[in-house]
Design an enzyme around this catalytic site. Structure first.
Site, PDB file in Angstrom:
ATOM      1  CE1 TYR A  39      19.082  22.463 -16.081  1.00 60.48           C
ATOM      2  CE2 TYR A  39      20.074  23.974 -17.667  1.00 60.48           C
ATOM      3  CZ  TYR A  39      20.117  23.306 -16.455  1.00 60.48           C
ATOM      4  OH  TYR A  39      21.183  23.487 -15.617  1.00 60.48           O
ATOM      5  CG  HIS A 109      12.244  21.970 -15.940  1.00 59.88           C
ATOM      6  ND1 HIS A 109      13.417  21.447 -16.453  1.00 59.88           N
ATOM      7  CD2 HIS A 109      12.457  22.143 -14.620  1.00 59.88           C
ATOM      8  CE1 HIS A 109      14.305  21.328 -15.474  1.00 59.88           C
ATOM      9  NE2 HIS A 109      13.742  21.738 -14.352  1.00 59.88           N
ATOM     10  CB  CYS A 110      11.903  17.307 -19.194  1.00 57.32           C
ATOM     11  SG  CYS A 110      10.983  17.614 -20.709  1.00 57.32           S
ATOM     12  CB  ALA A 111      16.271  18.291 -21.559  1.00 58.07           C
TER      13      ALA A 111
END
Length: 171
Positions: A39, A109-111
């Site tokens: 993130y 992306h993710c977290a």
């Protein structure tokens, strides 16, 4: 034990219960135009040296990047063992392939940059594999990315879905 069951057993066994790896903090270039990050990397994308055309956001949270020409594509995915991410593999891998072919940089992306985005990157790399040994290629990519980044696709359900589509179904 049949061949498919053996492959699934060996792949899950060789990638599970490994030492705990640290969550990655840096963005990783995966191919010429495909990057894997978290993130924070996405929030920093407008000021990155890489001139991103796209950000593929796999978190549950929708956001904008003010004062930026970056196109954000949002696929809200929950990082748990019940989410069926396999239904997105074909569309995401086709999109990433187009970005690579057109020289349009994209950040996936993710977290934390580990499970959801890692799974899509692993699916993309597996989809590009033309080798006759998908089981070995899976292990090569998985361990290479883990060595490079630290934690990578730790969610056992996501791993299993990739193995079923790109290894088991190929044999």
């Amino acid at each position: 034990m049949d061949k498919k069951s053996l492959y699934k057993y060996l792949l899950l066994r060789s990638t599970g219960d490994m030492h705990k790896a640290k969550s990655p903090t840096i963005m990783t270039r995966v191919t010429n135009n495909v990057y894997l990050g978290n993130y924070k990397n996405a929030m920093d994308a407008p000021s990155s040296e890489v001139k991103f055309k796209y950000v593929l956001n796999l978190t549950m949270d929708k956001y904008t990047l003010p004062n930026s020409n970056i196109n954000i594509i949002h696929i809200p995915l929950v990082d748990d063992t019940t989410t069926d991410i396999s239904k997105y593999f074909d569309d995401v891998t086709a999109f990433l392939s187009k970005c690579d072919q057109r020289n349009e940089p994209v950040l996936v992306h993710c977290a934390a940059g580990v499970n959801r985005s890692g799974a899509m990157i692993l699916a993309y790399l597996m989809s590009k594999n033309k080798e006759s040994l998908p089981m070995l290629y899976f292990l090569y990519v998985y361990h290479s990315m883990r060595d490079l980044r630290g934690a990578f696709v730790e969610n056992p359900s996501f791993k299993r879905q990739i193995i079923e589509k790109y290894v088991i179904d190929k044999n």
